[in-house]
Write a protein that holds these residues in place. Structure first.
Motif, PDB file in Angstrom:
ATOM      1  N   ARG A   1     -48.431  15.324  71.601  1.00  0.00           N
ATOM      2  CA  ARG A   1     -47.681  14.582  72.616  1.00  0.00           C
ATOM      3  C   ARG A   1     -46.241  14.287  72.187  1.00  0.00           C
ATOM      4  N   LEU A   2     -45.936  14.565  70.936  1.00  0.00           N
ATOM      5  CA  LEU A   2     -44.581  14.447  70.406  1.00  0.00           C
ATOM      6  C   LEU A   2     -44.217  15.730  69.681  1.00  0.00           C
ATOM      7  N   ASP A   3     -42.903  15.987  69.604  1.00  0.00           N
ATOM      8  CA  ASP A   3     -42.425  17.123  68.813  1.00  0.00           C
ATOM      9  C   ASP A   3     -42.106  16.709  67.382  1.00  0.00           C
ATOM     10  N   ALA A   4     -41.790  15.431  67.183  1.00  0.00           N
ATOM     11  CA  ALA A   4     -41.411  14.968  65.846  1.00  0.00           C
ATOM     12  C   ALA A   4     -41.519  13.447  65.784  1.00  0.00           C
ATOM     13  N   VAL A   5     -41.644  12.940  64.565  1.00  0.00           N
ATOM     14  CA  VAL A   5     -41.587  11.501  64.302  1.00  0.00           C
ATOM     15  C   VAL A   5     -40.572  11.273  63.192  1.00  0.00           C
ATOM     16  N   VAL A   6     -39.661  10.336  63.396  1.00  0.00           N
ATOM     17  CA  VAL A   6     -38.701   9.958  62.361  1.00  0.00           C
ATOM     18  C   VAL A   6     -39.161   8.628  61.766  1.00  0.00           C
ATOM     19  N   MET A   7     -39.388   8.626  60.451  1.00  0.00           N
ATOM     20  CA  MET A   7     -39.914   7.426  59.814  1.00  0.00           C
ATOM     21  C   MET A   7     -39.677   7.493  58.304  1.00  0.00           C
ATOM     22  N   ASP A   8     -40.147   6.464  57.609  1.00  0.00           N
ATOM     23  CA  ASP A   8     -39.998   6.385  56.164  1.00  0.00           C
ATOM     24  C   ASP A   8     -40.764   7.502  55.475  1.00  0.00           C
ATOM     25  N   GLU A   9     -40.092   8.182  54.556  1.00  0.00           N
ATOM     26  CA  GLU A   9     -40.721   9.261  53.800  1.00  0.00           C
ATOM     27  C   GLU A   9     -41.904   8.743  52.990  1.00  0.00           C
ATOM     28  N   VAL A  10     -41.742   7.578  52.369  1.00  0.00           N
ATOM     29  CA  VAL A  10     -42.791   6.990  51.530  1.00  0.00           C
ATOM     30  C   VAL A  10     -44.084   6.827  52.315  1.00  0.00           C
ATOM     31  N   SER A  11     -43.998   6.242  53.494  1.00  0.00           N
ATOM     32  CA  SER A  11     -45.186   5.961  54.296  1.00  0.00           C
ATOM     33  C   SER A  11     -45.758   7.228  54.931  1.00  0.00           C
ATOM     34  N   GLY A  12     -44.882   8.079  55.458  1.00  0.00           N
ATOM     35  CA  GLY A  12     -45.349   9.307  56.098  1.00  0.00           C
ATOM     36  C   GLY A  12     -46.059  10.231  55.130  1.00  0.00           C
ATOM     37  N   ASN A  13     -45.536  10.369  53.934  1.00  0.00           N
ATOM     38  CA  ASN A  13     -46.170  11.221  52.935  1.00  0.00           C
ATOM     39  C   ASN A  13     -47.515  10.662  52.495  1.00  0.00           C
ATOM     40  N   TYR A  14     -47.614   9.335  52.408  1.00  0.00           N
ATOM     41  CA  TYR A  14     -48.885   8.716  52.040  1.00  0.00           C
ATOM     42  C   TYR A  14     -49.934   8.975  53.119  1.00  0.00           C
ATOM     43  N   TYR A  15     -49.540   8.849  54.384  1.00  0.00           N
ATOM     44  CA  TYR A  15     -50.426   9.134  55.519  1.00  0.00           C
ATOM     45  C   TYR A  15     -50.920  10.579  55.461  1.00  0.00           C
ATOM     46  N   ASN A  16     -50.042  11.482  55.043  1.00  0.00           N
ATOM     47  CA  ASN A  16     -50.332  12.911  55.078  1.00  0.00           C
ATOM     48  C   ASN A  16     -51.088  13.414  53.844  1.00  0.00           C
ATOM     49  N   GLN A  17     -51.232  12.577  52.824  1.00  0.00           N
ATOM     50  CA  GLN A  17     -51.853  13.025  51.574  1.00  0.00           C
ATOM     51  C   GLN A  17     -53.236  13.631  51.771  1.00  0.00           C
ATOM     52  N   LYS A  18     -54.070  12.950  52.542  1.00  0.00           N
ATOM     53  CA  LYS A  18     -55.448  13.405  52.734  1.00  0.00           C
ATOM     54  C   LYS A  18     -55.570  14.427  53.849  1.00  0.00           C
ATOM     55  N   LYS A  19     -54.729  14.302  54.881  1.00  0.00           N
ATOM     56  CA  LYS A  19     -54.847  15.176  56.045  1.00  0.00           C
ATOM     57  C   LYS A  19     -54.136  16.507  55.856  1.00  0.00           C
ATOM     58  N   SER A  20     -52.953  16.456  55.271  1.00  0.00           N
ATOM     59  CA  SER A  20     -52.104  17.645  55.077  1.00  0.00           C
ATOM     60  C   SER A  20     -51.886  18.401  56.387  1.00  0.00           C
ATOM     61  N   THR A  21     -51.701  17.669  57.478  1.00  0.00           N
ATOM     62  CA  THR A  21     -51.465  18.300  58.778  1.00  0.00           C
ATOM     63  C   THR A  21     -49.990  18.319  59.156  1.00  0.00           C
ATOM     64  N   LEU A  22     -49.148  17.681  58.333  1.00  0.00           N
ATOM     65  CA  LEU A  22     -47.753  17.495  58.708  1.00  0.00           C
ATOM     66  C   LEU A  22     -46.789  18.075  57.686  1.00  0.00           C
ATOM     67  N   ASN A  23     -45.595  18.381  58.167  1.00  0.00           N
ATOM     68  CA  ASN A  23     -44.466  18.733  57.301  1.00  0.00           C
ATOM     69  C   ASN A  23     -43.454  17.594  57.335  1.00  0.00           C
ATOM     70  N   SER A  24     -42.725  17.419  56.244  1.00  0.00           N
ATOM     71  CA  SER A  24     -41.602  16.481  56.250  1.00  0.00           C
ATOM     72  C   SER A  24     -40.332  17.246  55.931  1.00  0.00           C
ATOM     73  N   SER A  25     -39.242  16.844  56.552  1.00  0.00           N
ATOM     74  CA  SER A  25     -37.972  17.562  56.401  1.00  0.00           C
ATOM     75  C   SER A  25     -37.375  17.339  55.016  1.00  0.00           C
ATOM     76  N   VAL A  26     -36.659  18.350  54.554  1.00  0.00           N
ATOM     77  CA  VAL A  26     -35.896  18.217  53.308  1.00  0.00           C
ATOM     78  C   VAL A  26     -34.645  17.390  53.580  1.00  0.00           C
ATOM     79  N   GLU A  27     -34.091  17.578  54.761  1.00  0.00           N
ATOM     80  CA  GLU A  27     -32.880  16.848  55.163  1.00  0.00           C
ATOM     81  C   GLU A  27     -33.235  15.420  55.549  1.00  0.00           C
ATOM     82  N   GLN A  28     -32.440  14.449  55.076  1.00  0.00           N
ATOM     83  CA  GLN A  28     -32.672  13.048  55.423  1.00  0.00           C
ATOM     84  C   GLN A  28     -31.712  12.607  56.522  1.00  0.00           C
TER      85      GLN A  28
END
Length: 254
Positions: free
Chosen positions: A183-210
């Motif tokens: 339902r979204l194309d992207a989410v902009v949020m804290d890298e610390v929290s987003g990466n923690y959320y993604n640790q177990k799922k590994s369904t997401l990518n995070s951008s290199v660019e901040q």
């Protein structure tokens, strides 16, 4: 004589300010025996509810250790992030300790401790989308948390007028779930929290660019100088004796 009287009155005014305007925020906390931390209880790993419903996290452990060293208890009060500064200023909580980014607009409303952790605002996308740059947000539907640094980063970005729609959520978790559901194309949020959320799922990518580089700090009321000084002192001592690093490794690894 009038000149002498004026000087005396001026001195009395200054002394009155010192005596009656003295900051006793630390004294008040020690008298009642605890301080109350406001937080968004979905913001893992900074502060969130575990599978047993207990509030845990990196910031939670830091606050508990500081309280112990101060000789008081700490209570945690979940709040809506968009109104958490109002809760602080109205006295419902004593501080916000929950990965709050230091910004000029917030600094006009609160007194920040010394920063204790670095963070970036990045773009999260699904694995099948690849990794986005800031320019890739043009024409897209982007999710952010209400009142968050991610929302500010989008508002201040060079493509803000080209984004198709910015959807605002009560929590980052809700935004990420909508991203995973398509339902979204992207989410902009804290890298610390987003990466923690993604640790177990590994369904997401995070951008290199901040979108922005930031620092977390504890937010207190503008006049609570003595309490802020005490928190700064305890955090500094924890960094010197290694306790801060132990807590950091527990939540983020080496």
């Amino acid at each position: 004589m009038k000149k002498i009287l004026s000087v005396v009155l001026l001195i009395m005014g200054i002394l009155s300010t010192v005596v009656f305007g003295k900051d006793n925020s630390l004294e008040k906390i020690k008298e009642k025996g605890y301080f109350t931390v406001g937080l968004d209880a979905t913001f893992a790993p900074m502060g969130y509810r575990d599978e047993n419903g207990q509030i845990v996290g990196f910031d939670v452990d830091l606050a508990k250790e500081v309280a112990k060293r101060m000789g008081v208890e700490v209570k945690f009060k979940p709040c809506e992030w968009d109104g958490i500064i109002f809760d602080l200023r109205s006295g419902n909580i004593d501080m916000v300790w929950n990965g709050m980014t230091v910004t000029p607009s917030r600094a006009k409303q609160v007194l920040f401790s010394q920063p204790y952790l670095a963070n970036d605002q990045v773009i999260f996308t699904r694995k099948d989308q690849g990794t986005y740059t800031i320019d890739d947000l043009s024409g897209k539907v982007v999710g952010v948390q209400l009142g968050s640094s991610g929302a500010m980063a989008v508002e201040n970005s060079k493509v803000k007028n080209d984004i198709k729609d910015v959807k605002k959520y009560s929590t980052n978790v809700e935004a990420l779930m909508d991203l995973e559901a398509g339902r979204l194309d992207a989410v902009v949020m804290d890298e610390v929290s987003g990466n923690y959320y993604n640790q177990k799922k590994s369904t997401l990518n995070s951008s290199v660019e901040q979108l922005s580089k930031e620092e977390f700090a504890v937010a207190l009321r503008k006049n609570d100088n003595s309490l802020t000084d005490e928190i700064n002192k305890q955090l500094a001592d924890m960094k010197i004796d290694g306790t801060y690093e132990q807590i950091k490794i527990k939540w983020f690894g080496k």
